[in-house]
Design an enzyme around this catalytic site. Structure first.
Site, PDB file in Angstrom:
ATOM      1  CE  LYS A   1      -4.383  -1.758   1.487  1.00 25.71           C
ATOM      2  NZ  LYS A   1      -5.656  -1.415   2.129  1.00 25.71           N
TER       3      LYS A   1
ATOM      4  CG  ASP B   1     -10.535   0.811   2.541  1.00 27.34           C
ATOM      5  OD1 ASP B   1     -11.110  -0.083   1.894  1.00 27.34           O
ATOM      6  OD2 ASP B   1      -9.374   0.711   2.962  1.00 27.34           O
TER       7      ASP B   1
ATOM      8  NE  ARG C   1      -0.929   3.374  14.717  1.00 33.66           N
ATOM      9  CZ  ARG C   1      -1.292   2.329  13.981  1.00 33.66           C
ATOM     10  NH1 ARG C   1      -1.399   1.124  14.531  1.00 33.66           N
ATOM     11  NH2 ARG C   1      -1.579   2.481  12.708  1.00 33.66           N
TER      12      ARG C   1
END
Length: 293
Positions: A79, A116, A168
């Site tokens: 990706k 997505d 994150r």
């Protein structure tokens, strides 16, 4: 629409070709879905698995383009390489920071998309869920979470994110808040259930609850969820994840992960083959039967 029985593919010099690039790629169900649609709509096309080793991605992509492929889906571990190889990044790819769909344009350039986020929203809308009723609480801060959050934010939906690693979640929030019109807030993982009352949609984008994984016991307390909350999980094996079971027990409406997979595939099919395929009971039954094997 009547069910289309799978048949033998005949590939000619005129056949439009696309595929999925990954390593490994034998597990991908994308060929099943795309070839079903190709047969349904009578398109002279084929969609094939393309096993490409790490380090060979660029050579493979340029070779596919030169050989006349329309494009390809991209999965692990390529990706990041897909993001780098593109001549043009669609806004969906820029906002999500990821690429899962390459389109080889007629002028020889490579366009990169992320389907997505739009696929997720389409899966909810197909179930009659209005995402604009937000706010949305996202669990997880990986690539799927960022794609979904970006799409929701671009539609003006307020988003909060909780992740087991707070750093994150903060990084995701900072990246999307800097690029978009709406800020994204961070919720502490240990106490995210306390924030349920102020959200209309709960979405799990983590692997917690995935079949065979350590998260199979993931079943949070949803007692504080509003009665009209919708709970979604992008995991599709099993269809009824522990989170969705907890939501059903609480009497909440649920949306499983199969719809997102089918609708993001639909968007790629439209780019390559020029037809927007229908996601209906037949394609769902085909997918369910394959999962049951």
């Amino acid at each position: 629409m009547a069910r289309v029985a799978p048949g033998r593919l005949t590939i000619r010099g005129t056949t439009a070709l696309a595929g999925v690039i990954g390593w490994p790629v034998a597990h991908s169900r994308s060929p099943l879905l795309h070839n079903f649609w190709l047969a349904r709509y009578g398109i002279d096309g084929a969609y094939v698995p393309l096993p490409v080793r790490p380090g060979a991605f660029d050579i493979a992509v340029h070779g596919l383009r030169a050989a006349g492929f329309r494009g390809a889906n991209v999965t692990i571990p390529h990706k990041e390489a897909a993001f780098a190889i593109a001549d043009r990044l669609h806004r969906s790819a820029v906002r999500s920071g990821s690429v899962n769909t390459l389109v080889f344009a007629g002028d020889g350039t490579i366009e990169a998309h992320s389907t997505d986020g739009d696929g997720f929203v389409a899966s909810l809308e197909a179930k009659g869920v209005d995402v604009m009723r937000g706010p949305v609480l996202l669990l997880g801060a990986g690539g799927a979470a960022r794609a979904i959050a970006a799409t929701l934010l671009d539609r003006g939906v307020a988003v909060s994110v909780a992740n087991r690693t707070t750093a994150r979640a903060v990084a995701l929030a900072e990246a999307l808040s800097a690029e978009g019109p709406e800020p994204i807030s961070v919720v502490d993982w240990a106490g995210w259930t306390a924030h349920l009352p102020r959200h209309a949609l709960l979405v799990n984008t983590t692997s917690l609850g995935m079949h065979g994984g350590p998260g199979d016991v993931f079943a949070p307390d949803l007692s504080r969820a509003p009665d009209d909350m919708v709970v979604s999980d992008i995991v599709y094996v099993p269809r009824l994840t522990p989170l969705l079971r907890a939501a059903v027990a609480r009497g909440l409406r649920t949306v499983d992960g199969t719809g997102m997979l089918l609708h993001q595939a639909r968007l790629g099919f439209r780019c390559w083959f020029g037809v927007d395929p229908e996601v209906d009971a037949d394609i769902q039954a085909l997918f369910d039967a394959d999962l049951a094997r």
